[in-house]
Scaffold this active site. Structure first.
Site, short mmCIF file in Angstrom:
data_model
loop_
_atom_site.label_atom_id
_atom_site.label_comp_id
_atom_site.label_asym_id
_atom_site.label_seq_id
_atom_site.Cartn_x
_atom_site.Cartn_y
_atom_site.Cartn_z
N THR A 39 0.86 -1.29 0.07
CA THR A 39 0.03 -0.12 -0.04
C THR A 39 0.90 1.19 0.04
O THR A 39 0.69 2.16 -0.90
CB THR A 39 -1.00 0.19 1.44
OG1 THR A 39 -1.65 -1.21 1.28
CG2 THR A 39 -1.83 1.21 1.12
N TRP A 40 1.95 1.41 0.71
CA TRP A 40 2.59 2.30 0.88
C TRP A 40 3.53 2.46 -0.36
O TRP A 40 3.82 3.73 -0.89
CB TRP A 40 3.79 2.15 2.16
CG TRP A 40 4.55 3.20 2.66
CD1 TRP A 40 4.37 4.63 2.29
CD2 TRP A 40 5.49 3.28 3.64
NE1 TRP A 40 5.30 5.39 2.70
CE2 TRP A 40 6.20 4.61 3.78
CE3 TRP A 40 6.05 2.28 4.55
CZ2 TRP A 40 6.93 4.87 4.62
CZ3 TRP A 40 7.05 2.67 5.23
CH2 TRP A 40 7.61 3.83 5.32
N HIS B 135 1.97 -10.24 -5.87
CA HIS B 135 2.67 -10.79 -4.74
C HIS B 135 3.47 -11.90 -4.97
O HIS B 135 3.85 -12.73 -4.33
CB HIS B 135 1.44 -11.25 -3.80
CG HIS B 135 0.87 -10.01 -2.99
ND1 HIS B 135 1.90 -9.00 -2.63
CD2 HIS B 135 -0.36 -9.76 -2.43
CE1 HIS B 135 0.69 -8.14 -1.74
NE2 HIS B 135 -0.40 -8.79 -1.80
N GLY C 152 0.93 0.25 11.21
CA GLY C 152 2.16 1.07 10.37
C GLY C 152 3.26 1.14 11.13
O GLY C 152 3.88 2.07 11.02
P1 A3P Z 1 0.38 -3.47 9.94
O1 A3P Z 1 -0.64 -4.49 10.03
O2 A3P Z 1 1.52 -3.95 10.75
O3 A3P Z 1 0.01 -2.10 10.67
P2 A3P Z 1 0.38 -4.19 2.47
O4 A3P Z 1 0.25 -2.65 2.18
O5 A3P Z 1 1.54 -4.74 2.00
O6 A3P Z 1 -1.09 -4.96 2.80
O7 A3P Z 1 0.91 -4.03 4.00
C1 A3P Z 1 -0.02 -3.43 5.11
C2 A3P Z 1 0.87 -3.13 6.25
O8 A3P Z 1 1.53 -1.84 5.81
C3 A3P Z 1 0.13 -2.85 7.55
O9 A3P Z 1 1.06 -3.18 8.47
C4 A3P Z 1 -0.24 -1.47 7.23
O10 A3P Z 1 -0.78 -0.60 8.42
C5 A3P Z 1 1.00 -0.67 6.62
N1 A3P Z 1 0.99 0.57 6.15
C6 A3P Z 1 -0.12 0.74 4.98
N2 A3P Z 1 -0.12 2.07 4.62
C7 A3P Z 1 1.28 2.41 5.13
C8 A3P Z 1 1.88 3.62 4.87
N3 A3P Z 1 1.38 4.55 4.39
N4 A3P Z 1 3.01 3.78 5.62
C9 A3P Z 1 3.55 2.53 6.59
N5 A3P Z 1 2.84 1.58 6.76
C10 A3P Z 1 1.53 1.53 6.11
#
Ligand code: A3P
Length: 326
Positions: free
Chosen positions: A71-72, A130, A294
């Protein structure tokens, strides 16, 4: 075309009938295909990518194991690639959120019958996946093709916690929930969608060492610590380095801020009822579920010392001699 599509389904059914299966975290079963555990839905996507997807030389793929920062990175890559197109004060990411910024190839490929054509996407086309490196077609992964991969990995302990929360939300209410202890054991044994985690990471790590111009290898923890530095690396790798004028004008910081957990998780579109992503006809995920904490190190709230030791020792063994530490 219809005949080819039917053939693909026959092939899929054939694979599912003969492959080893085990417990899925979201769906009932996952299947071991060429060394990786896949749900039937994404295995179909993989077969379709092989049969139908036409990479372009300028494509950039964002690859990651689940819950490691897709997502990031989606937000960062989209904002970077399009920084001359949009104003930060009125940025589309603030309306749509990062999820719909560019397609998730694994299932998007069959959202339209029989196959999604991605011709309408502006160049460079951006895609998320993925899938493990070794599962993807060589038309995408061969070092002689000029398309690129950005891979992001994360401490497996945090990926496990994040994945257990996420999959528990998506798991069908007709199935018995997966307890954390069970998820922990499955994860350690490599049994989780797109896993084993360590084989996934090592595949991209080795490929990035062999072809650093083809694959950029990033870590979630480094990005949390030094987001501006990692973003500059990312932009340069994408072939769009920040100019001195952009750096002086604060563009790097603007993108970091726009894509921060704080900004994105508080957007209307990422709040309860704000919006959702349709992955397949059956799998629809609320935008808000992509944002939890996050943080780095949330595993400390879940793992006993014994559990931590076991995962860390698996990581050490699997990564031994590779030059990578997690
Ligand atoms: P947590 O569950 O540890 O909070 P993905 O995007 O690969 O599905 O991963 C999701 C994880 O990235 C989650 O971790 C989510 O909270 C975190 N996340 C989503 N957006 C983010 C951002 N902009 N910056 C940092 N972490 C982020």
């Amino acid at each position: 075309e219809e005949e080819a599509y039917n053939k693909l389904h026959e092939k899929l059914d054939g694979i599912l009938a003969t492959m080893p299966k085990d417990k899925g975290w979201r769906s009932q079963n996952i299947f071991l295909y060429k060394g990786f555990w896949l749900s039937p839905g994404v295995l179909k996507g993989l077969l379709m990518i092989h049969d139908y997807f036409l990479p372009q030389p300028t494509d950039i793929f964002l690859a990651a194991f689940m819950k490691c920062g897709t997502t990031w990175l989606k937000a960062l890559m989209f904002a970077t690639a399009n920084r001359n197109r949009y104003k930060f004060s009125d940025h589309p990411l603030n309306r749509t959120g990062p999820q719909s910024a560019f397609p998730f190839l694994d299932t998007h490929i069959y959202l339209e019958y029989p196959v999604t054509k991605f011709d309408h996407l502006p160049s460079p086309r951006l895609f998320a996946t993925h899938f493990a490196h070794s599962l993807l077609p060589t038309s995408m992964t061969s070092p002689s093709s000029t398309s690129k991969f950005v891979y992001v990995c994360r401490d497996p302990k945090d990926a496990l916690i994040s994945k257990w929360h996420f999959m528990s939300k998506l798991r069908s209410k007709e199935l018995t929930p997966i307890s954390f202890n069970e998820a922990y054991d499955l994860f350690c044994n490599g049994v989780s969608e797109y896993g084993p985690f360590w084989d996934h990471v090592m595949g991209y790590w080795k490929a990035s060492r062999e072809s650093p111009e083809k694959i950029l290898f990033l870590k979630y923890e480094d990005m949390k610590r030094e987001p501006s530095m990692e973003l500059k690396k990312l932009a340069a790798f994408m072939g769009m380095p920040f100019t001195a004028a952009e750096e002086e004008g604060g563009v790097v910081e603007e993108i970091v801020k726009l894509c921060s957990f704080e900004n994105l998780s508080n957007l209307q579109v990422n709040k309860d009822g704000g919006g959702a992503q349709k992955f397949t006809a059956q799998v629809v995920v609320e935008n808000q579920d992509f944002f939890r904490k996050g943080n780095v190190g949330d595993w400390e709230n879940y793992l006993t010392e014994e559990m931590r030791k076991r995962i860390d020792s698996i990581t050490k063994t699997k990564l031994k001699g590779s030059g990578l530490t997690l």
